[in-house]
Design a protein around this motif. Sequence first.
Motif, PDB file in Angstrom:
ATOM      1  N   GLN A 139      48.977   0.579  50.342  1.00 21.53           N
ATOM      2  CA  GLN A 139      48.743   2.046  49.640  1.00 21.53           C
ATOM      3  C   GLN A 139      48.167   3.068  49.964  1.00 21.53           C
ATOM      4  N   SER A 140      47.925   2.969  51.081  1.00 16.17           N
ATOM      5  CA  SER A 140      47.004   4.220  51.460  1.00 16.17           C
ATOM      6  C   SER A 140      47.828   5.517  51.566  1.00 16.17           C
ATOM      7  N   SER A 141      49.289   5.471  52.320  1.00 15.18           N
ATOM      8  CA  SER A 141      50.413   6.079  51.993  1.00 15.18           C
ATOM      9  C   SER A 141      50.457   7.075  50.939  1.00 15.18           C
ATOM     10  N   ASN A 142      50.425   6.369  49.649  1.00 11.15           N
ATOM     11  CA  ASN A 142      50.205   7.114  47.835  1.00 11.15           C
ATOM     12  C   ASN A 142      49.642   8.081  47.798  1.00 11.15           C
ATOM     13  N   LEU A 143      48.492   7.654  48.506  1.00  9.78           N
ATOM     14  CA  LEU A 143      46.814   8.916  48.303  1.00  9.78           C
ATOM     15  C   LEU A 143      47.444   9.926  49.636  1.00  9.78           C
ATOM     16  N   THR A 144      47.408   9.757  50.751  1.00  9.09           N
ATOM     17  CA  THR A 144      47.762  10.413  51.528  1.00  9.09           C
ATOM     18  C   THR A 144      49.021  11.540  51.327  1.00  9.09           C
ATOM     19  N   GLY A 145      49.752  11.021  50.645  1.00  6.25           N
ATOM     20  CA  GLY A 145      51.471  11.846  50.463  1.00  6.25           C
ATOM     21  C   GLY A 145      50.578  12.754  48.716  1.00  6.25           C
ATOM     22  N   GLU A 146      49.835  12.189  48.157  1.00 12.34           N
ATOM     23  CA  GLU A 146      49.322  12.275  47.005  1.00 12.34           C
ATOM     24  C   GLU A 146      48.611  14.462  47.411  1.00 12.34           C
TER      25      GLU A 146
ATOM     26  N   PRO B 275      40.114  -4.944  55.844  1.00 14.93           N
ATOM     27  CA  PRO B 275      40.777  -5.985  56.998  1.00 14.93           C
ATOM     28  C   PRO B 275      41.374  -5.314  58.331  1.00 14.93           C
ATOM     29  N   ALA B 276      41.657  -4.628  57.957  1.00 11.17           N
ATOM     30  CA  ALA B 276      42.137  -4.638  59.129  1.00 11.17           C
ATOM     31  C   ALA B 276      40.927  -4.491  60.542  1.00 11.17           C
ATOM     32  N   GLU B 277      40.432  -2.907  59.944  1.00 17.71           N
ATOM     33  CA  GLU B 277      39.408  -2.619  60.713  1.00 17.71           C
ATOM     34  C   GLU B 277      38.068  -3.278  60.852  1.00 17.71           C
TER      35      GLU B 277
ATOM     36  N   ILE C 193      40.316  13.173  49.003  1.00 21.97           N
ATOM     37  CA  ILE C 193      41.413  12.115  48.557  1.00 21.97           C
ATOM     38  C   ILE C 193      42.381  11.649  49.813  1.00 21.97           C
ATOM     39  N   PHE C 194      42.592  12.350  50.358  1.00 18.00           N
ATOM     40  CA  PHE C 194      43.518  12.228  51.499  1.00 18.00           C
ATOM     41  C   PHE C 194      42.905  10.901  52.937  1.00 18.00           C
ATOM     42  N   ASN C 195      41.374  11.011  53.128  1.00 18.50           N
ATOM     43  CA  ASN C 195      40.315  10.428  53.494  1.00 18.50           C
ATOM     44  C   ASN C 195      40.433   8.772  52.927  1.00 18.50           C
ATOM     45  N   ARG C 196      40.238   9.217  51.105  1.00 13.14           N
ATOM     46  CA  ARG C 196      40.451   7.286  51.010  1.00 13.14           C
ATOM     47  C   ARG C 196      41.688   6.553  51.764  1.00 13.14           C
ATOM     48  N   GLY C 197      42.748   7.833  51.807  1.00 13.43           N
ATOM     49  CA  GLY C 197      44.465   7.272  51.726  1.00 13.43           C
ATOM     50  C   GLY C 197      44.220   6.848  53.137  1.00 13.43           C
ATOM     51  N   TYR C 198      43.840   7.493  54.114  1.00 11.27           N
ATOM     52  CA  TYR C 198      44.470   7.586  55.570  1.00 11.27           C
ATOM     53  C   TYR C 198      43.030   6.553  56.709  1.00 11.27           C
ATOM     54  N   SER C 199      42.084   6.218  55.339  1.00 14.33           N
ATOM     55  CA  SER C 199      40.654   5.417  56.418  1.00 14.33           C
ATOM     56  C   SER C 199      40.671   3.581  55.990  1.00 14.33           C
ATOM     57  N   SER C 200      42.068   3.692  55.152  1.00 13.88           N
ATOM     58  CA  SER C 200      42.285   2.404  53.931  1.00 13.88           C
ATOM     59  C   SER C 200      43.098   1.000  54.940  1.00 13.88           C
TER      60      SER C 200
END
Length: 412
Positions: A207-214, A398-400, A196-203
């Motif tokens: 919205q990525s902070s929502n997953l990393t924070g969770e 898009p950023a990557e 879950i963390f990696n999904r947010g961190y790599s996005s």
Amino acid sequence: MLPPQTPQQAIELTVREEWGRILAALTKSFSDLQLAEDSLQDAVARAIEDWPKTGLPRVPAAWLITTARRKAIDRLRRDARFAARMPELSHLMDLEHADNETETTETIPDKRLEMIFTCCHPALAQKTQVALTLRTLGGLSTEAIAAAFFDKPDAMAQRLVRAKHKISAAGIPYQIPQLPDLPDRVSSVLAVIYLIFNRGYSSLNAQSSNLTGEAIRLGRIMHHLLPEESEVAGLLALMLLHDARCDGRLDRDGQMIPMDAQNRHRWDQAKIAEGDELLRATLSQGRIGPYQLQAAISALHAGSPTWEDTDWAQIAALYGLLYQIAPSPVVQINHAVAVSYARSVTEAIALLGQMQDAANFTNYQPYHAVRADLFLRAGNTAKAKHSYDRAIALSEGPAERAFLQKKRDSIS
């Protein structure tokens, strides 16, 4: 002031951010994962139809959970086994009478950790445990989960269906197990939290902070439940040390900044200090595991004042040790990167060459992105261009994609 949300935007935001929370609460109420998932999907379909006509509800998540309960009642009434399911129907009708649409999001119980432990029951294979949790709580599509495991989507879909049936048939309870039963499930729960963390961190998006924070929140709960488990502390330290670097990864225009060009003053020093303290405390116990080793690598990056001062020799050695105790393609890729800086690019390319025949690896984006960088540094521009093209085609964010395209365009 931000412009008002359209109904479609509100639905997308609620599903993205609240799916796991709502589904966990519904599953706890229904004691039936498949019924909860089907009913929530029905509720989302109803929202798509109703909200453009009636306007947005005051609390979209509460509207969805109330509507899903009603949809579940409808499904049970239509069930061919209606008589056998009367106790479930009576329970849901009691909930319906007690419920009302003024319910706030705070009154929706947060049952996500209970759901994780349910999905990670020892009766299920570990791969199935992780995949099922990512599907139910992470909201990942079957295709995305299959790609993460290098599986075919059809095979993964069947795995998920079988897992839901097994949970139902075995009567696996939806609850956090008692303390004596926790260790049997720890490794799968930690794997889920980290994914879950990696999904947010790599996005690399808003919205990525929502997953990393969770993920960090769940990691803290796990550490509170099991303070003596060294790998629990190791994972929490790892996530904190990674997350500390988030603010330095994008520029003001949303463009990706590689680590060698990041402004390290933008890194969160409080998170680095907390992660480092956790890591030191758990390493002193002498029970070294994969998360602690990864945290130690992240700590070396976070503690280095500049890119040039990075201790690549120690990082390469830690990746080598990590590969010995937990071999995986991801570890081998990162080991190759470290070796390229610690020893030579040629040796790193040879390490990656050992992976090119691995099953489904042709569609793994990080493999091609690293190959492109190594070939470029080695002066092999033809192979670098080819690898950049493949990495760009496989990039989701898009950023990557823009970053890799810029690197590709710079090759003469």
